[in-house]
Design a protein around this motif. Structure first.
Motif, PDB file in Angstrom:
ATOM      1  N   TRP A 125      -6.991   4.466   4.101  1.00  0.00           N
ATOM      2  CA  TRP A 125      -7.291   3.091   4.496  1.00  0.00           C
ATOM      3  C   TRP A 125      -8.652   2.995   5.154  1.00  0.00           C
ATOM      4  O   TRP A 125      -8.960   3.844   5.986  1.00  0.00           O
ATOM      5  CB  TRP A 125      -6.214   2.605   5.466  1.00  0.00           C
ATOM      6  N   PRO A 126      -9.475   1.982   4.860  1.00  0.00           N
ATOM      7  CA  PRO A 126      -9.149   1.000   3.825  1.00  0.00           C
ATOM      8  C   PRO A 126      -9.708   1.365   2.446  1.00  0.00           C
ATOM      9  O   PRO A 126      -9.177   0.898   1.454  1.00  0.00           O
ATOM     10  CB  PRO A 126      -9.848  -0.266   4.329  1.00  0.00           C
ATOM     11  N   ASP A 211      -1.039   6.974  -0.051  1.00  0.00           N
ATOM     12  CA  ASP A 211      -1.516   6.758   1.317  1.00  0.00           C
ATOM     13  C   ASP A 211      -1.719   8.094   2.049  1.00  0.00           C
ATOM     14  O   ASP A 211      -0.783   8.864   2.232  1.00  0.00           O
ATOM     15  CB  ASP A 211      -0.483   5.895   2.060  1.00  0.00           C
ATOM     16  N   VAL A 234       0.510   0.767   5.519  1.00  0.00           N
ATOM     17  CA  VAL A 234      -0.586  -0.183   5.291  1.00  0.00           C
ATOM     18  C   VAL A 234      -0.030  -1.416   4.602  1.00  0.00           C
ATOM     19  O   VAL A 234       0.699  -1.314   3.615  1.00  0.00           O
ATOM     20  CB  VAL A 234      -1.688   0.465   4.417  1.00  0.00           C
ATOM     21  N   ILE A 240      -3.881  -2.120   8.422  1.00  0.00           N
ATOM     22  CA  ILE A 240      -3.092  -0.920   8.713  1.00  0.00           C
ATOM     23  C   ILE A 240      -2.161  -1.191   9.895  1.00  0.00           C
ATOM     24  O   ILE A 240      -2.554  -1.828  10.877  1.00  0.00           O
ATOM     25  CB  ILE A 240      -4.037   0.281   8.976  1.00  0.00           C
TER      26      ILE A 240
END
Ligand code: BTN
Length: 263
Positions: A125-126, A211, A234, A240
């Protein structure tokens, strides 16, 4: 073309052949209408943005690539893939996650073809693409209300990184895969076309599967100061989700970034 430095010299397909190959990859595309390949540009983001909706810009050499949050993207001359596409803003808030998924699939496909088996490309992320914990690529989305310009950078033939990237970055070559940048782009564009058109639930599921952060303890710099906690997942639209001492909060990717890994 005669490339005067960089790994571009070893690529199998010369620059002159790139536009036709990219056009072929975009046949039947919903989003991509026009291809422009440039020998050198500061940033493919500006080339694609100037082309307008449906534009696809790819550079042999990008000299001043931009990253997220005002950072520079180090293309190290001809070692990396630098490509940008311009789509209408209605494509929406999931464009950056969709692009990350598309790039992950393209990278895995290219590595499998070159030297199987491919490691899974994880999403941090992101917008970071990771192989075995190191950054192999990144996504930048720039919007002006009407248009979104989605830029994708992938490290291809770098053999080493210096400075702060030494222990944080990787490339396809460092994973034993000698892959032309064009080949990645040809795999990427149809995937990007498909994922930009995919429903939110499927995008969220695919992001969760890849992820890299869930369960890790991190510190973030946010608009209201430093926030630390354990990543619980997320939300691909909102941001998040981090469990802090004060409960679970959601951090906005536009104003927050990771500053330290605590576990
Ligand atoms: C990041 O990791 O911060 C995002 C990096 C995005 C780099 C790509 S390379 C193609 C396009 N042109 C740019 O100037 N940036 C993006």
């Amino acid at each position: 073309m005669s490339a005067d430095s960089g790994a571009g010299e070893t690529e199998r397909v010369p620059l002159e052949a790139w536009p036709e190959e990219l056009r072929r990859a975009c046949q039947g595309s919903r989003h991509f209408r026009e291809i422009r390949v440039v020998r050198e540009t500061p940033s493919t983001q500006d080339v694609a943005r100037a082309m307008g909706v449906g534009g696809v810009a790819m550079a042999w050499r990008q000299t001043a690539g931009r990253g997220r949050l005002g950072r520079a993207w180090q293309d190290t001359l001809e070692d990396g893939l630098a490509i940008s596409v311009c789509v209408p803003a209605e494509v929406g808030a999931l464009a950056s996650v969709a692009a990350g998924i598309a790039a992950a699939i393209a990278i895995e496909g290219a590595i499998v073809a070159a030297c199987p088996p491919a490691p899974t490309v994880a999403l941090k992320w992101p917008n970071d693409l990771l192989i075995q914990g190191r950054k192999v690529g990144g996504i930048l989305v720039e919007g002006d209300g009407k248009l979104l310009t989605i830029g994708i950078g992938i490290n291809c033939s770098q053999r080493q990184f210096t400075g702060e990237l030494t222990n944080r970055a990787t490339s396809l070559a460092l994973h034993g895969a000698s892959v032309d940048r064009l080949e990645i782009a040809v795999r990427l564009l149809p995937e990007l076309d498909r994922w930009l058109h995919t429903e939110a639930r499927t995008i969220a599921d695919e992001f969760s599967r890849r992820d890299a952060l869930v369960g890790t303890e991190l510190s973030f710099s946010t608009a209201s100061g430093i926030v630390s906690g354990i990543v619980r997942g997320v939300d691909v639209v909102e941001g998040i989700r981090v469990e802090t001492h004060d409960g679970v909060i959601t951090l906005d990717p536009r104003t927050s970034c990771i500053v330290a890994k605590l576990s």
